[in-house]
Design a protein around this motif. Structure first.
Motif, short mmCIF file in Angstrom:
data_model
loop_
_atom_site.label_atom_id
_atom_site.label_comp_id
_atom_site.label_asym_id
_atom_site.label_seq_id
_atom_site.Cartn_x
_atom_site.Cartn_y
_atom_site.Cartn_z
N GLU A 95 0.97 -1.06 -0.01
CA GLU A 95 0.06 0.04 0.00
C GLU A 95 0.82 1.05 0.06
O GLU A 95 0.52 2.32 -0.63
CB GLU A 95 -0.79 0.16 1.17
CG GLU A 95 -1.77 1.29 1.36
CD GLU A 95 -2.66 1.21 2.58
OE1 GLU A 95 -3.42 2.21 2.46
OE2 GLU A 95 -2.61 0.23 3.26
N LYS A 131 1.71 1.84 -3.58
CA LYS A 131 0.88 2.31 -4.11
C LYS A 131 0.61 4.07 -3.99
O LYS A 131 0.39 4.72 -4.86
CB LYS A 131 -0.53 1.62 -3.88
CG LYS A 131 -0.44 0.30 -4.51
CD LYS A 131 -1.78 -0.63 -4.18
CE LYS A 131 -1.69 -1.80 -4.48
NZ LYS A 131 -3.12 -2.85 -4.29
N ILE A 132 0.69 4.25 -2.74
CA ILE A 132 0.49 5.61 -2.32
C ILE A 132 1.47 6.58 -3.04
O ILE A 132 1.46 7.70 -3.64
CB ILE A 132 0.67 5.89 -0.42
CG1 ILE A 132 -0.51 5.18 -0.18
CG2 ILE A 132 0.76 7.42 -0.24
CD1 ILE A 132 -0.31 5.07 1.48
N GLU A 140 0.92 6.79 -6.74
CA GLU A 140 -0.11 7.63 -7.11
C GLU A 140 0.28 9.23 -6.84
O GLU A 140 -0.21 9.91 -7.77
CB GLU A 140 -1.32 7.36 -6.39
CG GLU A 140 -1.85 5.93 -6.85
CD GLU A 140 -2.99 5.54 -5.96
OE1 GLU A 140 -3.43 6.36 -5.14
OE2 GLU A 140 -3.65 4.27 -6.35
N GLU A 184 -1.03 8.42 5.10
CA GLU A 184 -0.78 8.71 3.72
C GLU A 184 0.09 10.01 3.61
O GLU A 184 1.02 10.05 2.59
CB GLU A 184 -2.08 9.10 2.79
CG GLU A 184 -2.91 7.79 2.54
CD GLU A 184 -3.67 7.24 3.71
OE1 GLU A 184 -4.42 6.12 3.75
OE2 GLU A 184 -3.86 7.95 4.82
N LYS A 211 3.73 10.63 1.91
CA LYS A 211 4.04 11.56 0.62
C LYS A 211 5.04 12.63 1.21
O LYS A 211 5.95 13.02 0.47
CB LYS A 211 2.67 12.08 0.42
CG LYS A 211 2.00 10.98 -0.33
CD LYS A 211 0.56 11.62 -0.83
CE LYS A 211 -0.58 11.98 0.15
NZ LYS A 211 -1.87 12.38 -0.42
#
Length: 364
Positions: A277, A280-281, A284, A344, A348
């Motif tokens: 995950e 994926k974060i 994206e 998240e 980031k």
């Protein structure tokens, strides 16, 4: 953007009069954010590290707002009794973050690199506290590693709380976890043997978020860098873990320091997340990074064979791959009014900071 703009000071922090705080291990990932927050709150910080004279290892601290006036660095060694005495002189609080964070350790070096620094280091720091009459509270950075070893050890649906202690780890099995357990247990023994100062313990899991320094040897930075370097593609382990923003961890320490109701242990986990995950974060959020999420799970049997060469010890493969521990974080929210930020954002912001620092450059 200052730390408190995204993670504002709590009322108890704002209301606390400026005082002097000793923070051990200030060059560490967590400690840097703690120092930044304490300085923003108006406190004076006595920070300890092995080599305060090496400007390149402390420049990220000495350049913080308020550091020139209210940050003083002291040399101290975890295994050297009495080396923390000078740094603690006149301090009201001690935040003890210094402890080794190494997952892959040669079996012959476990005691020297993990157990002794964690256990004897905790003893030396708290013995210095006992010799420093001005100290009234110690906030200790422990870990969820002290709480659990194998996520199925209490049943496959068990949700971990502050009441749990790791029953799986030992000197030979999951030694990092064991080091955190025995160090925290010893801290509680020493705290209960006296009545002048109180002990509060933070138990975070995997800590994500923006590093302040260019160090690349930290486990949290390595996890993100491996994804940026393409190591999660085309396959990666089914590896789940509790996760929390480093700025939340710093806020939790500082709030526990200032809050009169803070007591006992606190699970400091926002939520659990899978390694895939995280990939994926990043993919994206940074489409030009070249990061591609994994297409399939790496077989556990294969990981057991090749894991050690990739920095994943076999005991970690056995007891962590294929599982995802779950945690109850309600105690810190209920007792201290604490609020967790999204994982998240931590992931980031970690990537953005690592790119800015040159730790891992994003593709154009």
């Amino acid at each position: 953007m200052s730390q408190s703009e995204k993670h504002p000071l709590y009322p108890e922090e704002k209301a606390h009069a400026p005082t002097t705080v000793c923070v051990t291990g200030v060059t560490g990932f967590v400690a840097g954010s703690i120092v930044a927050r304490l300085l923003e709150s108006g406190h004076t910080v006595h920070g300890t590290c092995r080599s305060p004279e090496k400007a390149d290892t402390v420049v990220h601290l000495t350049s913080l707002p308020g550091a020139a006036e209210r940050l003083k660095l002291f040399k101290a060694e975890l295994l050297e009794a009495g080396s923390y005495d000078a740094a603690m002189a006149g301090c009201k609080y001690v935040i003890h973050t210094a402890s080794p964070y190494i997952m892959a350790v040669n079996a012959r070096e476990v005691r020297a690199k993990l157990l002794d620094p964690a256990l004897k280091g905790t003893e030396n720091v708290l013995e210095s506290v006992n010799r420093t009459p001005s100290v009234t509270k110690v906030v200790l950075t422990s870990s969820c590693a002290a709480i659990y070893g194998n996520p199925t050890e209490f049943g496959k649906d068990h949700v971990y709380t502050e009441e749990d202690w790791n029953p799986t780890a030992s000197e030979k099995l999951l030694p990092y976890y064991y080091s955190k357990k025995i160090a925290e247990q010893r801290a509680w023994e020493l705290a209960k043997a006296q009545s002048r100062w109180t002990l509060v313990v933070m138990n975070p899991a995997v800590i994500m978020g923006p590093p302040l320094s260019k160090r690349t040897d930290g486990e949290s930075v390595r996890l993100v860098k491996d994804i940026l370097d393409g190591k999660a593609y085309p396959a990666c382990p089914v590896l789940g873990f509790g996760c929390v923003d480093v700025r939340d961890v710093a806020a939790a320490h500082c709030l526990a320091m200032a809050h009169p109701a803070a007591q006992g242990r606190y699970v400091t986990v926002s939520r659990s997340i899978y390694y895939s995950e995280m990939a994926k974060i990043i993919a994206e959020a940074f489409p030009k990074s070249g990061v591609r999420p994994p297409l399939f799970a790496a077989p556990k049997a294969l990981l057991w064979l090749v894991g050690p060469a990739a920095g994943l010890p076999r005991d970690m493969v056995t007891h962590a791959v294929g599982f995802c521990p779950q945690f109850n974080n309600s105690k810190i929210q209920r007792e201290l009014g604490f609020k967790f930020s999204p994982v998240e954002d931590a992931v980031k912001d970690a990537v953005a900071a690592m790119d800015k620092l040159g730790i891992a450059k994003l593709k154009a």
